[in-house]
Design an enzyme around this catalytic site. Structure first.
Site, PDB file in Angstrom:
ATOM      1  N   CYS A  50      -4.971  -1.458  -5.517  1.00  0.00           N
ATOM      2  CA  CYS A  50      -3.694  -0.899  -5.068  1.00  0.00           C
ATOM      3  C   CYS A  50      -2.788  -0.582  -6.260  1.00  0.00           C
ATOM      4  O   CYS A  50      -3.038   0.381  -6.975  1.00  0.00           O
ATOM      5  CB  CYS A  50      -3.033  -1.830  -4.056  1.00  0.00           C
ATOM      6  SG  CYS A  50      -1.743  -1.009  -3.079  1.00  0.00           S
ATOM      7  N   HIS A  99      -7.081  -2.603  -0.073  1.00  0.00           N
ATOM      8  CA  HIS A  99      -7.162  -4.035  -0.382  1.00  0.00           C
ATOM      9  C   HIS A  99      -8.494  -4.596   0.129  1.00  0.00           C
ATOM     10  O   HIS A  99      -8.658  -4.813   1.342  1.00  0.00           O
ATOM     11  CB  HIS A  99      -6.004  -4.793   0.271  1.00  0.00           C
ATOM     12  CG  HIS A  99      -4.689  -4.544  -0.379  1.00  0.00           C
ATOM     13  ND1 HIS A  99      -4.238  -5.290  -1.446  1.00  0.00           N
ATOM     14  CD2 HIS A  99      -3.739  -3.609  -0.135  1.00  0.00           C
ATOM     15  CE1 HIS A  99      -3.051  -4.840  -1.835  1.00  0.00           C
ATOM     16  NE2 HIS A  99      -2.735  -3.820  -1.049  1.00  0.00           N
ATOM     17  N   GLU A 137      -9.556  -7.577  -0.281  1.00  0.00           N
ATOM     18  CA  GLU A 137      -9.457  -9.022  -0.082  1.00  0.00           C
ATOM     19  C   GLU A 137      -9.006  -9.417   1.321  1.00  0.00           C
ATOM     20  O   GLU A 137      -9.136 -10.580   1.700  1.00  0.00           O
ATOM     21  CB  GLU A 137      -8.515  -9.636  -1.127  1.00  0.00           C
ATOM     22  CG  GLU A 137      -7.036  -9.273  -0.985  1.00  0.00           C
ATOM     23  CD  GLU A 137      -6.635  -7.982  -1.665  1.00  0.00           C
ATOM     24  OE1 GLU A 137      -5.439  -7.796  -1.916  1.00  0.00           O
ATOM     25  OE2 GLU A 137      -7.523  -7.137  -1.937  1.00  0.00           O
TER      26      GLU A 137
END
Length: 218
Positions: free
Chosen positions: A79, A167, A169
């Protein structure tokens, strides 16, 4: 000397989640402020640049010194981290027409790139950004896109440097753990032999060596 991944933190709410995902892969990692970390030694197998609430276009945007890292060690920008790599090295980041926040699908994937090994076309990812990369530096190559974002991810030719606009994660990126594993295991070469128990044993042993006969109040 145990191997590790270094996470440079730009203040993202998801930074601790990146660390959690890495540790779930049985790889040790450390989080450091983007502007306060020691030059990596041979134990550092790769570096991840986190997201941030800031914009790279802000006057006081966080700017890391990557001279000792870029092109020398595997590097993954997430990001803000990806936008910084594009912006700082000759590309252009501009405000999005509409803030992209939420689920999106990768309708183009360069599956020959190791970051996307065995990742499904149209896989769901999670976006959270108000800016978008509108121009990449000359030696950058797009390796994924969504319907509304051309630069979903990029790779730097001749380097082990990559950027993800989304993202990996978070839970909503359905194959995010696989993407992180591709970077950490296949690209960085981590062996996945770390456990929390081994960390405790290593740390206790290291402290005993440092402290000797000194007493400690904890």
């Amino acid at each position: 000397m145990k191997e590790k991944i270094l996470i440079l933190d730009f203040g993202s709410q998801y930074t601790q989640l990146i660390a959690r995902r890495i540790r779930e892969l049985n790889v040790y990692c450390e989080i450091h402020p983007f502007n306060h970390y020691t030059e990596p030694d041979n134990s550092v197998k790769g570096v991840i640049l986190s997201g941030s609430p800031s914009s790279v276009r802000d006057h006081n945007a966080p700017v890391p010194d990557l001279d000792g890292l870029i092109g020398k060690i595997p590097l993954l920008g997430v990001c803000y981290g990806a936008q910084f790599l594009a912006h700082h090295y000759g590309g252009e980041v501009a405000p999005s027409n509409t803030r992209e926040y939420g689920r999106a699908r990768l309708n183009y994937i360069d599956q020959s790139n190791p970051v996307f090994k065995n990742i499904s076309l149209n896989t769901q990812v999670w976006m959270s950004h108000g800016d978008t990369i509108v121009k990449l530096p000359e030696n950058y190559k797009i390796i994924s896109s969504t319907e509304s974002v051309d630069v979903g991810a990029f790779a730097v030719e001749g380097e082990m440097t990559f950027g993800l606009q989304f993202h990996p994660e978070v839970y909503h990126t359905t194959e995010g753990s696989e993407i992180l594993k591709n970077f950490i295991v296949d690209i960085c070469g981590c062996k996945q032999n770390w456990t929390p128990d081994s960390f405790v044993d290593f740390t206790v042993g290291e402290l005993k060596n440092k402290l000797g006969n000194d007493k400690v109040v904890l």
